[in-house]
Design an enzyme around this catalytic site. Sequence first.
Site, PDB file in Angstrom:
ATOM      1  N   LEU A  37       0.846  -1.205   0.000  1.00 10.58           N
ATOM      2  CA  LEU A  37       0.000   0.000   0.000  1.00 10.58           C
ATOM      3  C   LEU A  37       0.877   1.251   0.000  1.00 10.58           C
ATOM      4  CD1 LEU A  37      -2.532  -1.166   2.767  1.00 10.58           C
ATOM      5  CD2 LEU A  37      -2.293  -1.965   0.421  1.00 10.58           C
ATOM      6  N   ASP A  38       1.399   1.608  -1.159  1.00 10.62           N
ATOM      7  CA  ASP A  38       2.375   2.690  -1.261  1.00 10.62           C
ATOM      8  C   ASP A  38       1.722   3.958  -1.815  1.00 10.62           C
ATOM      9  OD1 ASP A  38       4.820   3.966  -1.143  1.00 10.62           O
ATOM     10  OD2 ASP A  38       5.465   3.271  -3.107  1.00 10.62           O
ATOM     11  N   GLY A  39       1.989   5.084  -1.158  1.00  7.73           N
ATOM     12  CA  GLY A  39       1.555   6.371  -1.701  1.00  7.73           C
ATOM     13  C   GLY A  39       0.512   7.111  -0.891  1.00  7.73           C
ATOM     14  N   THR A 229       1.792  -0.151  -5.665  1.00  8.37           N
ATOM     15  CA  THR A 229       1.327   1.073  -6.298  1.00  8.37           C
ATOM     16  C   THR A 229       2.434   2.125  -6.354  1.00  8.37           C
ATOM     17  OG1 THR A 229       0.430   1.668  -4.125  1.00  8.37           O
ATOM     18  CG2 THR A 229      -1.090   0.709  -5.716  1.00  8.37           C
ATOM     19  N   SER A 230       2.104   3.276  -6.945  1.00 11.32           N
ATOM     20  CA  SER A 230       3.003   4.435  -7.069  1.00 11.32           C
ATOM     21  C   SER A 230       4.082   4.251  -8.126  1.00 11.32           C
ATOM     22  CB  SER A 230       3.666   4.781  -5.723  1.00 11.32           C
ATOM     23  OG  SER A 230       2.693   5.010  -4.738  1.00 11.32           O
TER      24      SER A 230
END
Length: 284
Positions: A37-39, A229-230
Amino acid sequence: MENKTESYGSSLVSHMRRLLFRVLSVGPIPNHIAFILDGNRRYAKKRNLGEGMGHRVGFLTLTSLMKYCYELGVKYVTVYAFSIDNFKRRPEEVQDLMDLMLEKIEGLLKEESIVNQFGVRVYFIGNLRLLNAPVREAAEKVMKATANNNKSILLICVAYTSTDEITHAAQEAIEEKWGEIPESSEASMAQNGEISQEKHEGHRTIKLADIERHIYMGVAPDPDILVRTSGETRLSNFLLWQSSTCLLYSPKALWPEIGLRHLVWAVLNFQRVHPYLEKRRKQV
């Protein structure tokens, strides 16, 4: 009239999504999808939101993605919620994240939660001793309350890194091997012929199966797809042991921006390379 229109629109969207998933189901469906869960913080900064709001929006995204996965037939969903390295952030930020985590963990037990809607069993994966007492106790309560659910599995990695997981597994395997028979007793048994020389020499050898038996993620099969993500392609010390033969997908969207189209694209790519991945897994 407005409520009826909104209800109709929501029903139509759900119907279209079910049709889409039925088409996707013609091909192989991943059994396990993992998410980094990046960003969240960048999303908050980008939208001029208050500190911590990115993580709150990110939780809503997680709920939607879990729903889509379970509707599609993905049994295992793993999320990298909090790394051991995250404890190095400012104490105020860590405390805010712990407070948010406690709030959301307690929310999993509510009747209308996605856990109860889909019969989800929840595991918290990681070095849970590093969590503060309220969060750890809430996590243990959720795991106990959902222990009889078996339709779907949610694995939440908190206070987790792969290096810690592997170190823990190795330590457990060593304690198991070296603690089964005291060294003096084993030597005496070998001399008296009660155990063979071969068994005596190999008794303390740590094997691959010994490590895998004690790995935190041993409650689930290896992921088929790992999404970060990101646009980042780093694994950031996540599932290093388990991800050697899975599809890696790195959409540019920040975590709170990810949606159904990204999930569909990931599954389509998985279906395209599925024969190759299966071949690689048989070779491992």
